[in-house]
Design a protein around this motif. Structure first.
Motif, PDB file in Angstrom:
ATOM      1  N   GLY A 114       0.785  -1.229   0.000  1.00  0.00           N
ATOM      2  CA  GLY A 114       0.000   0.000   0.000  1.00  0.00           C
ATOM      3  C   GLY A 114       0.817   1.279   0.000  1.00  0.00           C
ATOM      4  O   GLY A 114       0.294   2.349   0.297  1.00  0.00           O
ATOM      5  N   HIS A 115       2.101   1.162  -0.328  1.00  0.00           N
ATOM      6  CA  HIS A 115       2.964   2.346  -0.419  1.00  0.00           C
ATOM      7  C   HIS A 115       4.129   2.057  -1.345  1.00  0.00           C
ATOM      8  O   HIS A 115       4.380   0.897  -1.678  1.00  0.00           O
ATOM      9  N   VAL A 116       4.829   3.129  -1.743  1.00  0.00           N
ATOM     10  CA  VAL A 116       5.973   2.956  -2.634  1.00  0.00           C
ATOM     11  C   VAL A 116       7.069   2.137  -1.961  1.00  0.00           C
ATOM     12  O   VAL A 116       7.187   2.133  -0.729  1.00  0.00           O
ATOM     13  N   PHE A 117       7.848   1.450  -2.770  1.00  0.00           N
ATOM     14  CA  PHE A 117       9.035   0.752  -2.292  1.00  0.00           C
ATOM     15  C   PHE A 117      10.051   1.828  -1.953  1.00  0.00           C
ATOM     16  O   PHE A 117      10.359   2.686  -2.775  1.00  0.00           O
ATOM     17  N   LEU A 118      10.544   1.802  -0.728  1.00  0.00           N
ATOM     18  CA  LEU A 118      11.489   2.828  -0.301  1.00  0.00           C
ATOM     19  C   LEU A 118      12.827   2.185   0.028  1.00  0.00           C
ATOM     20  O   LEU A 118      12.892   1.220   0.790  1.00  0.00           O
ATOM     21  N   ILE A 119      13.869   2.739  -0.595  1.00  0.00           N
ATOM     22  CA  ILE A 119      15.230   2.267  -0.370  1.00  0.00           C
ATOM     23  C   ILE A 119      16.153   3.456  -0.503  1.00  0.00           C
ATOM     24  O   ILE A 119      15.867   4.384  -1.261  1.00  0.00           O
ATOM     25  N   CYS A 120      17.217   3.467   0.261  1.00  0.00           N
ATOM     26  CA  CYS A 120      18.222   4.512   0.101  1.00  0.00           C
ATOM     27  C   CYS A 120      18.924   4.218  -1.223  1.00  0.00           C
ATOM     28  O   CYS A 120      19.764   3.316  -1.304  1.00  0.00           O
ATOM     29  N   ALA A 121      18.531   4.939  -2.266  1.00  0.00           N
ATOM     30  CA  ALA A 121      18.985   4.659  -3.624  1.00  0.00           C
ATOM     31  C   ALA A 121      20.365   5.237  -3.934  1.00  0.00           C
ATOM     32  O   ALA A 121      20.976   4.859  -4.928  1.00  0.00           O
ATOM     33  N   THR A 122      20.855   6.134  -3.093  1.00  0.00           N
ATOM     34  CA  THR A 122      22.147   6.773  -3.338  1.00  0.00           C
ATOM     35  C   THR A 122      23.233   5.710  -3.497  1.00  0.00           C
ATOM     36  O   THR A 122      23.420   4.865  -2.630  1.00  0.00           O
ATOM     37  N   GLY A 123      23.909   5.760  -4.637  1.00  0.00           N
ATOM     38  CA  GLY A 123      25.004   4.837  -4.906  1.00  0.00           C
ATOM     39  C   GLY A 123      24.573   3.467  -5.381  1.00  0.00           C
ATOM     40  O   GLY A 123      25.407   2.602  -5.621  1.00  0.00           O
ATOM     41  N   ARG A 124      23.280   3.242  -5.541  1.00  0.00           N
ATOM     42  CA  ARG A 124      22.786   1.937  -5.989  1.00  0.00           C
ATOM     43  C   ARG A 124      22.465   1.970  -7.480  1.00  0.00           C
ATOM     44  O   ARG A 124      21.989   2.974  -7.996  1.00  0.00           O
ATOM     45  N   THR A 125      22.647   0.841  -8.131  1.00  0.00           N
ATOM     46  CA  THR A 125      22.273   0.707  -9.535  1.00  0.00           C
ATOM     47  C   THR A 125      20.819   0.279  -9.628  1.00  0.00           C
ATOM     48  O   THR A 125      20.235  -0.223  -8.661  1.00  0.00           O
ATOM     49  N   ALA A 126      20.252   0.437 -10.809  1.00  0.00           N
ATOM     50  CA  ALA A 126      18.872  -0.002 -11.031  1.00  0.00           C
ATOM     51  C   ALA A 126      18.756  -1.502 -10.807  1.00  0.00           C
ATOM     52  O   ALA A 126      17.792  -1.971 -10.191  1.00  0.00           O
ATOM     53  N   VAL A 127      19.734  -2.264 -11.262  1.00  0.00           N
ATOM     54  CA  VAL A 127      19.710  -3.717 -11.087  1.00  0.00           C
ATOM     55  C   VAL A 127      19.773  -4.064  -9.596  1.00  0.00           C
ATOM     56  O   VAL A 127      19.052  -4.953  -9.120  1.00  0.00           O
ATOM     57  N   GLY A 128      20.587  -3.343  -8.832  1.00  0.00           N
ATOM     58  CA  GLY A 128      20.681  -3.568  -7.389  1.00  0.00           C
ATOM     59  C   GLY A 128      19.395  -3.226  -6.671  1.00  0.00           C
ATOM     60  O   GLY A 128      18.971  -3.946  -5.749  1.00  0.00           O
ATOM     61  N   MET A 129      18.744  -2.145  -7.091  1.00  0.00           N
ATOM     62  CA  MET A 129      17.466  -1.772  -6.473  1.00  0.00           C
ATOM     63  C   MET A 129      16.383  -2.784  -6.814  1.00  0.00           C
ATOM     64  O   MET A 129      15.558  -3.134  -5.967  1.00  0.00           O
ATOM     65  N   LEU A 130      16.395  -3.284  -8.048  1.00  0.00           N
ATOM     66  CA  LEU A 130      15.433  -4.301  -8.452  1.00  0.00           C
ATOM     67  C   LEU A 130      15.630  -5.572  -7.623  1.00  0.00           C
ATOM     68  O   LEU A 130      14.649  -6.167  -7.142  1.00  0.00           O
ATOM     69  N   ALA A 131      16.873  -5.957  -7.416  1.00  0.00           N
ATOM     70  CA  ALA A 131      17.159  -7.147  -6.605  1.00  0.00           C
ATOM     71  C   ALA A 131      16.664  -6.959  -5.167  1.00  0.00           C
ATOM     72  O   ALA A 131      16.054  -7.866  -4.582  1.00  0.00           O
ATOM     73  N   ALA A 132      16.903  -5.770  -4.600  1.00  0.00           N
ATOM     74  CA  ALA A 132      16.445  -5.489  -3.230  1.00  0.00           C
ATOM     75  C   ALA A 132      14.921  -5.498  -3.159  1.00  0.00           C
ATOM     76  O   ALA A 132      14.333  -6.014  -2.198  1.00  0.00           O
ATOM     77  N   LEU A 133      14.279  -4.955  -4.160  1.00  0.00           N
ATOM     78  CA  LEU A 133      12.816  -4.929  -4.201  1.00  0.00           C
ATOM     79  C   LEU A 133      12.277  -6.358  -4.211  1.00  0.00           C
ATOM     80  O   LEU A 133      11.374  -6.695  -3.444  1.00  0.00           O
ATOM     81  N   ARG A 134      12.844  -7.201  -5.036  1.00  0.00           N
ATOM     82  CA  ARG A 134      12.397  -8.602  -5.109  1.00  0.00           C
ATOM     83  C   ARG A 134      12.696  -9.344  -3.801  1.00  0.00           C
ATOM     84  O   ARG A 134      11.903 -10.180  -3.371  1.00  0.00           O
ATOM     85  N   GLU A 135      13.827  -9.033  -3.189  1.00  0.00           N
ATOM     86  CA  GLU A 135      14.205  -9.681  -1.928  1.00  0.00           C
ATOM     87  C   GLU A 135      13.246  -9.298  -0.798  1.00  0.00           C
ATOM     88  O   GLU A 135      12.899 -10.122   0.042  1.00  0.00           O
ATOM     89  N   ARG A 136      12.809  -8.033  -0.794  1.00  0.00           N
ATOM     90  CA  ARG A 136      11.949  -7.558   0.280  1.00  0.00           C
ATOM     91  C   ARG A 136      10.465  -7.855   0.065  1.00  0.00           C
ATOM     92  O   ARG A 136       9.682  -7.838   1.013  1.00  0.00           O
ATOM     93  N   HIS A 137      10.035  -8.125  -1.152  1.00  0.00           N
ATOM     94  CA  HIS A 137       8.616  -8.336  -1.443  1.00  0.00           C
ATOM     95  C   HIS A 137       7.981  -9.428  -0.581  1.00  0.00           C
ATOM     96  O   HIS A 137       6.834  -9.268  -0.137  1.00  0.00           O
ATOM     97  N   PRO A 138       8.659 -10.541  -0.280  1.00  0.00           N
ATOM     98  CA  PRO A 138       8.033 -11.578   0.552  1.00  0.00           C
ATOM     99  C   PRO A 138       7.856 -11.186   2.030  1.00  0.00           C
ATOM    100  O   PRO A 138       7.163 -11.893   2.763  1.00  0.00           O
ATOM    101  N   ASN A 139       8.460 -10.096   2.479  1.00  0.00           N
ATOM    102  CA  ASN A 139       8.355  -9.696   3.893  1.00  0.00           C
ATOM    103  C   ASN A 139       6.913  -9.493   4.313  1.00  0.00           C
ATOM    104  O   ASN A 139       6.050  -9.146   3.501  1.00  0.00           O
ATOM    105  N   ASP A 140       6.673  -9.657   5.626  1.00  0.00           N
ATOM    106  CA  ASP A 140       5.370  -9.275   6.161  1.00  0.00           C
ATOM    107  C   ASP A 140       5.388  -7.761   6.405  1.00  0.00           C
ATOM    108  O   ASP A 140       6.446  -7.131   6.363  1.00  0.00           O
TER     109      ASP A 140
END
Length: 167
Positions: A114-140
């Motif tokens: 119910g909200h945007v995916f939030l990550i400290c994007a500074t210094g991260r690549t798009a591929v790295g952010m995508l990986a983090a997004l997929r890793e965090r999606h299963p969280n409660d």
């Protein structure tokens, strides 16, 4: 960020209304801004960052939503917003297929939480952010809220340091 006093002393001496305006540019949670302002005068840079950490730790779920409201969707920085564009510099020149995957993963995350995916994007690549997004999606929801809280703290630290370091 707009042009404001940039030394710690000048920031601490700023009147309450202007200080709130400055702090809301760092983080869009009014409760966060009030808590950081209430901690002044800060004895040094580390005390300001500690005030950020303490304020972040005290935010409710609703306050976290207020804080997230000031952030662009990953992969879609706000056009003309230098802060948003700088923080998401890792998406520039990225293959369209990666951006499409990021868009799809964002949509699935937003549908779940119910909200945007939030990550400290500074210094991260798009591929790295995508990986983090997929890793965090299963969280409660509770686990994800605490990760978001920590990511917001990191973003605020960077923004506060930049505020103090910009002439």
């Amino acid at each position: 960020m707009t042009n404001h006093p940039h030394t710690l002393g000048a920031l601490a001496a700023t009147d309450a209304a202007e200080l709130e305006e400055i702090l809301l540019e760092v983080c869009s949670s009014p409760r966060w801004a009030a808590a950081v302002a209430a901690a002044k005068p800060w004895s040094g840079r580390e005390a300001l960052l500690a005030a950020n950490a303490a304020a972040m730790a005290s935010l409710t779920t609703e306050d976290l939503r207020d804080a997230m409201a000031g952030h662009a969707r990953i992969g879609k920085p706000i056009a003309g917003d230098a802060t948003s564009e700088r923080e998401q510099a890792g998406i520039h020149g990225v293959d369209r297929a990666v951006l499409d995957e990021l868009h799809e993963a964002n949509a699935a995350y937003e549908a779940k939480f119910g909200h945007v995916f939030l990550i400290c994007a500074t210094g991260r690549t798009a591929v790295g952010m995508l990986a983090a997004l997929r890793e965090r999606h299963p969280n409660d929801a509770a686990t994800e809220a605490e990760i978001v809280r920590e990511e917001l703290r990191k973003i605020n630290d960077i923004r506060l340091k930049r505020l103090l370091d910009t002439p």
